[in-house]
Scaffold this motif. Structure first.
Motif, PDB file in Angstrom:
ATOM      1  N   GLN A 408       0.968  -0.845   0.227  1.00  0.00           N
ATOM      2  CA  GLN A 408       0.056   0.257   0.110  1.00  0.00           C
ATOM      3  C   GLN A 408       1.358   1.713   0.006  1.00  0.00           C
ATOM      4  O   GLN A 408       0.683   2.271  -0.635  1.00  0.00           O
ATOM      5  N   VAL A 409       2.027   1.619   1.403  1.00  0.00           N
ATOM      6  CA  VAL A 409       3.147   2.335   0.974  1.00  0.00           C
ATOM      7  C   VAL A 409       3.126   1.882  -0.768  1.00  0.00           C
ATOM      8  O   VAL A 409       3.675   3.659  -1.247  1.00  0.00           O
ATOM      9  N   LEU A 410       3.980   1.472  -1.358  1.00  0.00           N
ATOM     10  CA  LEU A 410       4.643   1.322  -3.114  1.00  0.00           C
ATOM     11  C   LEU A 410       3.915   2.438  -3.539  1.00  0.00           C
ATOM     12  O   LEU A 410       4.016   2.787  -4.076  1.00  0.00           O
ATOM     13  N   ALA A 411       2.383   1.854  -3.711  1.00  0.00           N
ATOM     14  CA  ALA A 411       1.104   1.548  -4.366  1.00  0.00           C
ATOM     15  C   ALA A 411       0.565   3.531  -4.795  1.00  0.00           C
ATOM     16  O   ALA A 411      -0.065   3.847  -5.064  1.00  0.00           O
ATOM     17  N   ALA A 412       1.150   3.736  -3.000  1.00  0.00           N
ATOM     18  CA  ALA A 412      -0.053   5.308  -3.415  1.00  0.00           C
ATOM     19  C   ALA A 412       0.243   5.991  -3.917  1.00  0.00           C
ATOM     20  O   ALA A 412      -0.687   7.225  -4.127  1.00  0.00           O
ATOM     21  N   PRO A 413       1.606   6.154  -4.186  1.00  0.00           N
ATOM     22  CA  PRO A 413       2.065   7.240  -5.709  1.00  0.00           C
ATOM     23  C   PRO A 413       1.276   7.600  -6.648  1.00  0.00           C
ATOM     24  O   PRO A 413       0.972   8.540  -7.222  1.00  0.00           O
ATOM     25  N   ASN A 414       0.608   6.633  -7.140  1.00  0.00           N
ATOM     26  CA  ASN A 414      -0.198   6.362  -7.990  1.00  0.00           C
ATOM     27  C   ASN A 414      -1.070   7.583  -7.897  1.00  0.00           C
ATOM     28  O   ASN A 414      -2.428   8.135  -8.959  1.00  0.00           O
ATOM     29  N   GLY A 415      -1.735   7.789  -6.889  1.00  0.00           N
ATOM     30  CA  GLY A 415      -2.882   8.731  -6.173  1.00  0.00           C
ATOM     31  C   GLY A 415      -4.243   7.881  -5.727  1.00  0.00           C
ATOM     32  O   GLY A 415      -4.183   6.289  -6.396  1.00  0.00           O
ATOM     33  N   ALA A 416      -5.290   8.501  -5.266  1.00  0.00           N
ATOM     34  CA  ALA A 416      -6.075   8.104  -5.332  1.00  0.00           C
ATOM     35  C   ALA A 416      -7.409   7.174  -5.826  1.00  0.00           C
ATOM     36  O   ALA A 416      -7.431   5.801  -5.531  1.00  0.00           O
ATOM     37  N   LEU A 417      -7.165   7.865  -7.470  1.00  0.00           N
ATOM     38  CA  LEU A 417      -7.394   7.267  -8.659  1.00  0.00           C
ATOM     39  C   LEU A 417      -7.208   5.484  -8.830  1.00  0.00           C
ATOM     40  O   LEU A 417      -8.418   4.312  -9.033  1.00  0.00           O
ATOM     41  N   MET A 418      -6.124   5.576  -8.632  1.00  0.00           N
ATOM     42  CA  MET A 418      -4.362   4.317  -9.267  1.00  0.00           C
ATOM     43  C   MET A 418      -4.469   3.632  -8.384  1.00  0.00           C
ATOM     44  O   MET A 418      -3.490   2.383  -8.292  1.00  0.00           O
ATOM     45  N   ALA A 419      -4.026   3.929  -7.008  1.00  0.00           N
ATOM     46  CA  ALA A 419      -2.905   3.362  -6.129  1.00  0.00           C
ATOM     47  C   ALA A 419      -4.017   2.142  -5.449  1.00  0.00           C
ATOM     48  O   ALA A 419      -3.555   1.223  -4.934  1.00  0.00           O
ATOM     49  N   PRO A 420      -5.524   1.572  -5.517  1.00  0.00           N
ATOM     50  CA  PRO A 420      -5.950   0.738  -4.714  1.00  0.00           C
ATOM     51  C   PRO A 420      -5.639  -0.595  -5.836  1.00  0.00           C
ATOM     52  O   PRO A 420      -5.373  -0.149  -7.161  1.00  0.00           O
ATOM     53  N   THR A 421      -5.476  -1.678  -5.673  1.00  0.00           N
ATOM     54  CA  THR A 421      -4.963  -2.816  -5.895  1.00  0.00           C
ATOM     55  C   THR A 421      -5.958  -4.209  -6.806  1.00  0.00           C
ATOM     56  O   THR A 421      -6.794  -4.193  -4.881  1.00  0.00           O
ATOM     57  N   SER A 565       4.297  -1.293  -7.059  1.00  0.00           N
ATOM     58  CA  SER A 565       4.492   0.187  -6.717  1.00  0.00           C
ATOM     59  C   SER A 565       3.681   0.230  -8.341  1.00  0.00           C
ATOM     60  O   SER A 565       2.651   1.476  -7.766  1.00  0.00           O
ATOM     61  N   ALA A 566       2.892  -0.579  -9.359  1.00  0.00           N
ATOM     62  CA  ALA A 566       2.138  -0.493  -9.711  1.00  0.00           C
ATOM     63  C   ALA A 566       0.887  -0.894  -9.521  1.00  0.00           C
ATOM     64  O   ALA A 566       0.017   0.968  -9.900  1.00  0.00           O
ATOM     65  N   GLY A 567       0.526  -0.918  -8.333  1.00  0.00           N
ATOM     66  CA  GLY A 567      -1.002  -0.559  -7.298  1.00  0.00           C
ATOM     67  C   GLY A 567      -1.766  -0.950  -8.377  1.00  0.00           C
ATOM     68  O   GLY A 567      -2.218  -1.929  -9.307  1.00  0.00           O
ATOM     69  N   GLY A 568      -3.013  -0.348  -9.137  1.00  0.00           N
ATOM     70  CA  GLY A 568      -4.061  -0.544  -9.660  1.00  0.00           C
ATOM     71  C   GLY A 568      -3.705  -0.104 -11.235  1.00  0.00           C
ATOM     72  O   GLY A 568      -4.891  -0.076 -12.210  1.00  0.00           O
ATOM     73  N   THR A 569      -2.704   0.039 -11.865  1.00  0.00           N
ATOM     74  CA  THR A 569      -2.644   0.727 -13.110  1.00  0.00           C
ATOM     75  C   THR A 569      -2.696  -0.664 -13.815  1.00  0.00           C
ATOM     76  O   THR A 569      -1.803  -0.096 -15.213  1.00  0.00           O
ATOM     77  N   LYS A 570      -2.391  -1.660 -13.731  1.00  0.00           N
ATOM     78  CA  LYS A 570      -2.267  -2.699 -15.223  1.00  0.00           C
ATOM     79  C   LYS A 570      -2.483  -3.918 -14.729  1.00  0.00           C
ATOM     80  O   LYS A 570      -2.859  -4.281 -13.079  1.00  0.00           O
ATOM     81  N   HIS A 571      -2.987  -4.761 -15.324  1.00  0.00           N
ATOM     82  CA  HIS A 571      -3.677  -6.178 -15.353  1.00  0.00           C
ATOM     83  C   HIS A 571      -2.946  -7.043 -14.903  1.00  0.00           C
ATOM     84  O   HIS A 571      -1.702  -6.392 -14.900  1.00  0.00           O
ATOM     85  N   HIS A 572      -3.269  -8.391 -14.401  1.00  0.00           N
ATOM     86  CA  HIS A 572      -2.550  -9.206 -13.639  1.00  0.00           C
ATOM     87  C   HIS A 572      -1.626 -10.030 -14.583  1.00  0.00           C
ATOM     88  O   HIS A 572      -0.438 -10.130 -14.687  1.00  0.00           O
ATOM     89  N   SER A 573      -1.986  -9.421 -16.011  1.00  0.00           N
ATOM     90  CA  SER A 573      -1.677 -10.800 -17.421  1.00  0.00           C
ATOM     91  C   SER A 573      -0.196  -9.573 -17.038  1.00  0.00           C
ATOM     92  O   SER A 573       1.132  -9.819 -17.452  1.00  0.00           O
ATOM     93  N   GLU A 574      -0.109  -8.264 -17.453  1.00  0.00           N
ATOM     94  CA  GLU A 574       0.750  -6.989 -17.165  1.00  0.00           C
ATOM     95  C   GLU A 574       2.145  -7.519 -16.366  1.00  0.00           C
ATOM     96  O   GLU A 574       3.198  -7.887 -16.631  1.00  0.00           O
ATOM     97  N   LEU A 575       1.659  -7.671 -15.280  1.00  0.00           N
ATOM     98  CA  LEU A 575       2.514  -7.751 -14.161  1.00  0.00           C
ATOM     99  C   LEU A 575       2.915  -9.065 -13.778  1.00  0.00           C
ATOM    100  O   LEU A 575       4.138  -9.284 -13.530  1.00  0.00           O
ATOM    101  N   LEU A 576       2.004 -10.189 -14.188  1.00  0.00           N
ATOM    102  CA  LEU A 576       3.373 -11.217 -13.544  1.00  0.00           C
ATOM    103  C   LEU A 576       3.679 -12.020 -15.689  1.00  0.00           C
ATOM    104  O   LEU A 576       5.334 -12.625 -15.321  1.00  0.00           O
ATOM    105  N   ALA A 577       4.223 -10.935 -16.695  1.00  0.00           N
ATOM    106  CA  ALA A 577       4.786 -11.243 -17.014  1.00  0.00           C
ATOM    107  C   ALA A 577       6.345 -10.920 -17.466  1.00  0.00           C
ATOM    108  O   ALA A 577       7.047 -12.383 -18.029  1.00  0.00           O
TER     109      ALA A 577
END
Length: 608
Positions: A408-421, A565-577
């Motif tokens: 949550q700390v690492l994802a926070a810089p994405n901002g309130a709309l895109m930090a949630p995972t 750090s990606a937070g909610g900015t990427k789909h699981h397929s992108e993050l695991l690739a």
């Protein structure tokens, strides 16, 4: 209570003779107190700015998008700031309430904040609905502006909701009634559960200490605790049955209006995961029941010199286990040491939770049961709630929740709309943190008996995370499917519960009277229908991820921190690739389950 000023933190620590001082969180980084003038000022600001936002933008977004992507980005930034402000108020109210859900002052404050935030947020409800009505070609052209392109992941996510979006007035009705509908039933569950008492040896205990006795070294104590739980759950079965029936029907109404085909599709959409991926996970776990839970519990029964064990012995310590209570300072050094060996940065972030008052650890009457890490908002920081009682499992829970906190700390810089995972990936860091801690303890153990006990404990945790949670998911599916045919009696729900328990845990577990009611205390069924598969998803994912880590020569940590750090900015397929992993491949799930199977193989070999 007029004039009562409940402090944000009742004390810096709470003492326990064996465990040492246990930290109590300081919510002052959010607000000084529940009745502080800053709370009132921010509530008024939220209402005022939300109304002004609607006056500026409602009915105009399509024109703005056609005119300037930068202008639309500016509107989204305003929305994001409002989201952070209202999220701060909601987080503070929720955490303050969690500290003692039976306190009338906290109950009233929590309810009042929810009501006022619902009113304020009604003004801005139009925003995502209207964004989704912008023509694709117009929005695509606007996204050429770099300021708006920053929000592309968020815009893509909300547009996935378009097929299930209703007319604005209906959406407003759903939104405004949430507090008196599902939200009210959730609160009734929380307050009822917090107020329950369980009689063990003439002592009246809350839920968490009673559940803790189910892992006592003494079988008679475990049995007494189990029967006390069953007796109290049975006495309160009507209210939990009503809550479950009402919420299942409420969900069915929402799903029907929104056009969801399957009872879990709304959860899959929220998790940004495809139904067939979840179905593949569920099928893989259910197919593995005999190789995992059935085999392990049969082996555990043999360790106890029996053919079968009673349900209250399922999580019992092994006959030769070290059952000492682990002091808080030792738990802290164990987890931070494991984190540090993986990455000094990870340990530094986790260390802030201890140093800066972000953890509430003691088990106390009225406190919310279980454990969680709450991200709050990017302008603040997360908080962790535990009910720490000194078991090895409590140390693993600390590692788990701190993993969430680091994420949550690492994802926070994405901002309130895109930090949630999404929940499926939200469990990655937590389960990885547990695995780091377990592997550290295992590597430090050169004693055969100690190694066997550690392995058995890890297997049990993994079975609880994977097998049990998939069984919970199957139970929810049965309940929600049956509820569509009509209201369920308490006994019918109990029968559905027992059907998945026997299937998942196997013939080595004997289910006695009372266990049929144990579905009543699982909060995920109430607060987040179908959430539970996310735990199995996360565990299997981390098993595969950890195998990559053990084989990696270098660079794994950097890729891992990029994932978090990606937070909610990427789909699981992108993050695991980058790790060479693909959740759509059935072999992915088999690989994760093979890790559990391998631990059981090792235990069987040691027993031979």
């Amino acid at each position: 209570m007029t004039g009562h000023r409940a402090p944000v933190a009742d004390a810096a620590t709470a003492s326990d003779e064996t465990l040492g001082p246990l930290p109590v969180w300081n919510l002052g980084d959010l607000y000084p107190a529940h009745d502080a003038p800053e709370v009132t000022a921010d509530l008024e600001k939220a209402e005022r700015e939300a109304a002004a936002f609607a006056a500026r933008y409602q009915g105009k977004l399509a024109k703005i998008a056609g005119r300037s992507g930068g202008e639309l980005a500016a509107a989204i930034r305003e929305m994001e700031a409002l989201d952070d402000l209202m999220g701060r108020l909601a987080s503070f109210a929720g955490l303050f309430y969690a500290g003692d859900t039976t306190d009338p002052v906290r109950q009233k404050f929590y309810g009042d904040i929810q009501d006022k935030l619902t009113t304020a947020s009604t003004h801005v409800l139009f925003f995502t609905l209207e964004l989704n009505r912008i023509d694709d070609a117009v929005l695509d052209a606007a996204l050429a502006d770099p300021d708006l392109a920053h929000y592309r992941p968020w815009l893509s996510d909300i547009r996935k909701e378009r097929p299930h979006q209703l007319e604005d007035r209906v959406e407003q009705l759903f939104h405004e009634k949430a507090g008196t509908g599902a939200g009210a039933w959730n609160r009734l569950f929380d307050e009822t559960m917090a107020g329950l008492r369980f009689t063990v040896d003439d002592k009246e205990l809350p839920l968490e200490p009673t559940l803790n006795l189910m892992q006592d070294p003494d079988s008679a104590t475990r049995e007494k605790a189990a029967k006390a739980l069953g007796k109290t759950f049975r006495a309160n079965l009507p209210v939990f049955t009503l809550i479950t029936n009402t919420l299942a029907k409420d969900k069915e109404i929402s799903d029907r209006w929104r056009g969801f085909e399957d009872i879990a599709d709304a959860r899959h959409l929220a998790n940004r995961v495809e139904r067939d991926v979840v179905d593949a996970l569920v099928a893989a776990v259910q197919e593995a029941y005999p190789r995992l839970s059935h085999r392990y519990y049969a082996m555990k029964a043999r360790w106890f010199g029996k053919d079968v064990i009673d349900y209250w012995d399922r999580n019992a310590p092994l006959p030769d286990a070290d059952t000492r209570r682990i002091p808080w300072d030792e738990a802290r050094s164990t987890v931070l040491g494991a984190y540090r060996r993986f990455s000094p940065q990870m340990a530094e972030i986790a260390g802030r939770f201890f140093d800066e008052g972000w953890i509430d650890a003691p088990a106390r009457a009225g406190k919310a049961p279980g454990a969680f890490a709450h991200p709050t908002v990017p302008s603040a920081h997360p908080y962790v709630l535990l009910n720490y009682q000194g078991r090895t499992r409590d140390v693993m829970t600390l590692a788990h929740e701190l993993g969430h906190g680091v994420h949550q700390v690492l994802a926070a810089p994405n901002g309130a709309l895109m930090a949630p995972t999404p929940l499926t990936l939200a469990e990655t860091a937590s389960v990885f943190g547990e695995m780091l801690t377990f592997k550290d303890l295992l590597a430090a153990s050169d004693d055969t008996k100690r190694r066997r006990i550690l392995l058995a404990g890890k297997v049990e945790d993994m079975l609880n995370t994977v097998v049990r949670q998939i069984a919970f998911y199957a139970f929810e599916r049965k309940v929600h499917t049956a509820r569509r045919r009509g209201e369920l009696t308490g006994e019918e729900i109990c029968e559905l519960w027992m059907s998945v328990q026997a299937e998942s845990l196997g013939p080595a577990i004997r289910f006695g009277e009372g266990y049929e009611t144990f579905w009543t205390y699982i909060p995920h069924f109430i607060h987040s229908p179908f959430y539970v598969y996310a735990y199995a998803f996360g565990d299997c994912l981390v098993n595969s991820l950890y195998a990559v880590y053990e084989e990696a020569e270098s660079g794994f940590q950097d890729k891992y921190f990029a994932l978090l750090s990606a937070g909610g900015t990427k789909h699981h397929s992108e993050l695991l690739a980058p790790f060479g992993l693909d959740a759509t491949d059935p072999a992915f799930w088999r690989k994760g389950l093979a890790v559990i199977e391998g631990f059981i193989d090792e235990l069987e070999a040691a027993q031979a």
